[in-house]
Each structure stands twice: as C-alpha cells, then as structure tokens.
Design a protein around this motif. Structure first.
Motif, PDB file in Angstrom:
ATOM      1  N   ASP A 139       1.137  -1.431  -0.113  1.00  0.00           N
ATOM      2  CA  ASP A 139      -0.166   0.512  -0.114  1.00  0.00           C
ATOM      3  C   ASP A 139       0.742   1.259   0.195  1.00  0.00           C
ATOM      4  OD1 ASP A 139      -2.248  -1.521  -0.139  1.00  0.00           O
ATOM      5  OD2 ASP A 139      -2.196  -1.755   2.138  1.00  0.00           O
ATOM      6  N   MET A 140       1.949   0.874   0.410  1.00  0.00           N
ATOM      7  CA  MET A 140       2.711   2.686  -0.136  1.00  0.00           C
ATOM      8  C   MET A 140       2.623   4.024  -1.172  1.00  0.00           C
ATOM      9  SD  MET A 140       6.127   1.096  -1.587  1.00  0.00           S
ATOM     10  CE  MET A 140       7.181   2.654  -1.850  1.00  0.00           C
ATOM     11  N   ALA A 141       1.980   2.674  -2.251  1.00  0.00           N
ATOM     12  CA  ALA A 141       1.855   3.852  -3.150  1.00  0.00           C
ATOM     13  C   ALA A 141       0.613   4.938  -2.778  1.00  0.00           C
ATOM     14  CB  ALA A 141       0.968   3.998  -4.466  1.00  0.00           C
ATOM     15  N   ASP A 142       0.004   4.541  -1.377  1.00  0.00           N
ATOM     16  CA  ASP A 142      -1.151   5.045  -1.166  1.00  0.00           C
ATOM     17  C   ASP A 142      -0.935   5.560   0.679  1.00  0.00           C
ATOM     18  OD1 ASP A 142      -2.694   5.000  -3.772  1.00  0.00           O
ATOM     19  OD2 ASP A 142      -2.662   3.305  -3.314  1.00  0.00           O
ATOM     20  N   ASP A 143      -0.489   5.077   1.090  1.00  0.00           N
ATOM     21  CA  ASP A 143      -0.326   5.616   2.470  1.00  0.00           C
ATOM     22  C   ASP A 143       1.232   5.695   2.956  1.00  0.00           C
ATOM     23  OD1 ASP A 143       0.303   5.480   5.128  1.00  0.00           O
ATOM     24  OD2 ASP A 143      -0.658   3.781   5.120  1.00  0.00           O
ATOM     25  N   PRO A 144       1.241   7.088   3.614  1.00  0.00           N
ATOM     26  CA  PRO A 144       2.796   7.975   3.172  1.00  0.00           C
ATOM     27  C   PRO A 144       3.876   7.054   4.769  1.00  0.00           C
ATOM     28  CG  PRO A 144       0.883   8.910   4.359  1.00  0.00           C
ATOM     29  CD  PRO A 144       0.411   8.142   3.051  1.00  0.00           C
ATOM     30  N   ILE A 145       2.482   6.507   5.033  1.00  0.00           N
ATOM     31  CA  ILE A 145       3.354   6.104   6.698  1.00  0.00           C
ATOM     32  C   ILE A 145       4.291   4.749   6.097  1.00  0.00           C
ATOM     33  CG2 ILE A 145       3.555   4.764   8.742  1.00  0.00           C
ATOM     34  CD1 ILE A 145       1.274   6.696   8.816  1.00  0.00           C
ATOM     35  N   ASP A 146       3.738   3.849   5.101  1.00  0.00           N
ATOM     36  CA  ASP A 146       4.412   2.585   4.951  1.00  0.00           C
ATOM     37  C   ASP A 146       5.361   3.145   3.962  1.00  0.00           C
ATOM     38  OD1 ASP A 146       2.709   1.269   5.535  1.00  0.00           O
ATOM     39  OD2 ASP A 146       0.609   0.473   4.283  1.00  0.00           O
ATOM     40  N   ARG A 147       5.181   3.914   3.629  1.00  0.00           N
ATOM     41  CA  ARG A 147       6.048   4.765   2.333  1.00  0.00           C
ATOM     42  C   ARG A 147       7.928   4.979   2.967  1.00  0.00           C
ATOM     43  NH1 ARG A 147       6.469   8.729  -3.308  1.00  0.00           N
ATOM     44  NH2 ARG A 147       8.807   9.091  -2.971  1.00  0.00           N
ATOM     45  N   ALA A 148       7.349   5.771   4.106  1.00  0.00           N
ATOM     46  CA  ALA A 148       8.257   6.326   4.726  1.00  0.00           C
ATOM     47  C   ALA A 148       8.883   5.129   5.946  1.00  0.00           C
ATOM     48  CB  ALA A 148       8.173   7.029   6.288  1.00  0.00           C
ATOM     49  N   MET A 149       7.981   3.555   5.795  1.00  0.00           N
ATOM     50  CA  MET A 149       9.058   2.729   6.090  1.00  0.00           C
ATOM     51  C   MET A 149      10.150   1.785   5.427  1.00  0.00           C
ATOM     52  SD  MET A 149       8.250   2.298   8.888  1.00  0.00           S
ATOM     53  CE  MET A 149       8.295   0.603   9.596  1.00  0.00           C
ATOM     54  N   VAL A 150       9.071   1.888   4.344  1.00  0.00           N
ATOM     55  CA  VAL A 150      10.314   1.268   2.755  1.00  0.00           C
ATOM     56  C   VAL A 150      11.390   2.188   2.755  1.00  0.00           C
ATOM     57  CG1 VAL A 150      10.785   0.396   0.642  1.00  0.00           C
ATOM     58  CG2 VAL A 150       8.466  -0.456   2.178  1.00  0.00           C
ATOM     59  N   GLU A 151      11.228   3.623   2.522  1.00  0.00           N
ATOM     60  CA  GLU A 151      12.501   4.502   2.676  1.00  0.00           C
ATOM     61  C   GLU A 151      13.273   4.213   4.442  1.00  0.00           C
ATOM     62  OE1 GLU A 151      10.660   7.734   2.980  1.00  0.00           O
ATOM     63  OE2 GLU A 151      10.538   7.776   0.073  1.00  0.00           O
ATOM     64  N   ALA A 152      13.374   4.002   5.315  1.00  0.00           N
ATOM     65  CA  ALA A 152      13.690   3.499   6.429  1.00  0.00           C
ATOM     66  C   ALA A 152      14.625   2.330   5.895  1.00  0.00           C
ATOM     67  CB  ALA A 152      12.803   4.167   7.980  1.00  0.00           C
ATOM     68  N   ILE A 153      13.436   1.344   6.051  1.00  0.00           N
ATOM     69  CA  ILE A 153      14.508  -0.163   6.139  1.00  0.00           C
ATOM     70  C   ILE A 153      15.318   0.465   4.843  1.00  0.00           C
ATOM     71  CG2 ILE A 153      13.898  -2.400   5.319  1.00  0.00           C
ATOM     72  CD1 ILE A 153      10.960  -2.309   6.399  1.00  0.00           C
ATOM     73  N   ASN A 154      15.132   0.343   3.950  1.00  0.00           N
ATOM     74  CA  ASN A 154      16.165   0.639   2.614  1.00  0.00           C
ATOM     75  C   ASN A 154      17.505   0.615   2.631  1.00  0.00           C
ATOM     76  OD1 ASN A 154      16.498  -0.196  -0.853  1.00  0.00           O
ATOM     77  ND2 ASN A 154      16.662   2.329  -0.639  1.00  0.00           N
ATOM     78  N   SER A 155      16.818   2.256   3.321  1.00  0.00           N
ATOM     79  CA  SER A 155      18.721   3.163   4.035  1.00  0.00           C
ATOM     80  C   SER A 155      19.008   2.755   5.078  1.00  0.00           C
ATOM     81  CB  SER A 155      18.103   4.609   4.726  1.00  0.00           C
ATOM     82  OG  SER A 155      18.836   5.681   4.911  1.00  0.00           O
ATOM     83  N   VAL A 156      18.450   2.099   6.268  1.00  0.00           N
ATOM     84  CA  VAL A 156      19.562   1.276   6.900  1.00  0.00           C
ATOM     85  C   VAL A 156      19.905   0.636   6.340  1.00  0.00           C
ATOM     86  CG1 VAL A 156      19.066  -0.086   9.304  1.00  0.00           C
ATOM     87  CG2 VAL A 156      18.207   2.367   8.953  1.00  0.00           C
ATOM     88  N   GLY A 157      19.526  -0.558   5.551  1.00  0.00           N
ATOM     89  CA  GLY A 157      19.580  -1.595   5.179  1.00  0.00           C
ATOM     90  C   GLY A 157      21.422  -1.195   3.979  1.00  0.00           C
ATOM     91  N   HIS A 158      21.509  -0.118   3.209  1.00  0.00           N
ATOM     92  CA  HIS A 158      21.981   0.036   2.362  1.00  0.00           C
ATOM     93  C   HIS A 158      23.245   0.469   2.928  1.00  0.00           C
ATOM     94  CE1 HIS A 158      19.542   0.664  -2.042  1.00  0.00           C
ATOM     95  NE2 HIS A 158      19.964  -0.190  -1.142  1.00  0.00           N
ATOM     96  N   VAL A 159      23.410   1.449   4.161  1.00  0.00           N
ATOM     97  CA  VAL A 159      24.353   1.727   5.446  1.00  0.00           C
ATOM     98  C   VAL A 159      24.976   0.622   6.445  1.00  0.00           C
ATOM     99  CG1 VAL A 159      24.885   2.938   7.446  1.00  0.00           C
ATOM    100  CG2 VAL A 159      22.834   4.170   6.026  1.00  0.00           C
ATOM    101  N   MET A 160      23.871  -0.614   5.689  1.00  0.00           N
ATOM    102  CA  MET A 160      25.048  -1.523   6.709  1.00  0.00           C
ATOM    103  C   MET A 160      25.328  -2.842   5.575  1.00  0.00           C
ATOM    104  SD  MET A 160      22.184  -2.922   9.855  1.00  0.00           S
ATOM    105  CE  MET A 160      23.613  -3.745  10.582  1.00  0.00           C
TER     106      MET A 160
END
Length: 208
Positions: A139-160
């Motif tokens: 639902d990330m295309a319609d839910d800004p919270i879900d999109r933010a969660m995806v962005e956060a996980i992606n960002s932390v994952g890449h940093v690691m």
C-alpha cells in the motif's frame, strides 16, 4: 497452498522434515540443470527455512552433505529466514548463518520490519539481503507511512551493506516508487507470477 498445511506441520513438529525434503529436491533439480548445461535457473536460488530447523546442529551437517552429494556450488543458494524466527533464536540463528556463509551460501532476512525491534537485532544478524515486509510495500503508493517505512528499511540496509528486496509488489506504481527510493530488487505479481520449479522455470524476480 502453503498456509493450508504449514500450520499443521508446525504444530506437529514436521517442519524440519519438510525443510530437508525441500533442500534435497531443490539441489537435485539444480544439479540436473547444471549437468544438462541448461540456463533455465537463476544464478541464485532462494530456499525458505523454518525456525524449527535453525537450532538443529544435525541440520547443518545435512545441508553440507547435500551440497557435497549433488555437487552444487554453495554460492548458488540463498537461504531465507523470517525475522521473527531469527530473533526468537538469535544466538543459534547467528551461528547457523555464520557457518553456512563461511562456505559461500547467502542469507536473506524475510518479512523484515514485522518485528517490534527490527533495527536493534539487525546489527547482530550477518545476512546479505533484507526482504522488506510486504505489509508495508503493498500500500506504499497510497499510504505515506508505509512508504516512509520502506524508505527507512532500505536506507538502513544500504548503510549496513545489505541489498534490499521488496515483497508483494503488484503494480507499476509501486515499482516506480521502489526505483525512486532505490530498493534493489522486487518480488511479486507485478514482476512475475510463480512458475513450476524445474526445466521450464524462468527468472521471476528482477531489479527494482
């Protein structure tokens, strides 16, 4: 379907036997493909493991023996463990992952983000891929919270230094957002539907 029999298999302690059956048959198929010189299978094959198998030392020996028996390269297999199963058996999961990664196997943490303390435990799990929980992706295309969660996980994952995989990708809108965010891979009906595992298999996951 899996959810029609897996709960019963878990209840009656049958998942380790199912895990062994899956590994034995998957490696047998990959081995036959390699002997026949076919390129139908992807370079890396992912195999889900149940939490019940992670802490079993004999299961490690079984896996090593199957790779030797079928002469399949360790680096061609990526084992998937759910976040909740890994956290529930953190020490054993870490040992299990380290033992097989030392041989060349890859690991992904499935359904990442479903747990309450995902990031805190991530530092202790030496995995190669994070599979972002589909509950956030779909639902990330319609839910800004879900999109933010995806962005956060992606960002932390890449940093690691880990690659990220989005689950439950079912539309071009979601694929476009994943590209924008920089998620590495996508999995779901929006990429390709499941196909039989064998000679007619084609790659069913692609870069986001």
């Amino acid at each position: 379907m899996p959810m029609a029999f897996i709960p019963a298999a878990e209840r009656y302690g049958l998942m380790p036997s199912i895990d062994r059956w899956v590994i034995r048959n998957a490696l047998a198929i990959i081995s036959r493909q390699r002997v026949d010189g076919r390129n139908d299978l992807a370079d890396i094959c992912s195999i889900n493991l149940s939490g019940a198998s992670i802490g079993d030392e004999s299961f490690l020996d079984f896996i090593r023996g199957q790779f030797s028996h079928f002469n399949v390269p360790f680096q061609s297999i990526c084992f998937e463990i759910t976040e909740t199963a890994a956290i529930a058996r953190l020490d054993k999961a870490t040992h299990f992952i380290q033992e097989l990664r030392a041989l060349g196997c890859l690991f992904s943490l499935d359904d990442f983000g479903a747990g309450m303390s995902s990031f805190a435990y991530l530092k202790h799990l030496p995995v190669d891929y994070l599979k972002i929980d589909g509950g956030f992706v779909k639902d990330m295309a319609d839910d800004p919270i879900d999109r933010a969660m995806v962005e956060a996980i992606n960002s932390v994952g890449h940093v690691m230094g880990k690659k990220t995989i989005a689950e439950f990708v079912d539309s071009d809108r979601v694929i476009a957002l994943l590209r924008e965010i920089g998620v590495d891979f996508a999995q779901g009906y929006g990429v390709a539907k499941p196909q039989p595992f064998g000679p007619r298999l084609r790659v069913a996951a692609g870069s986001a």
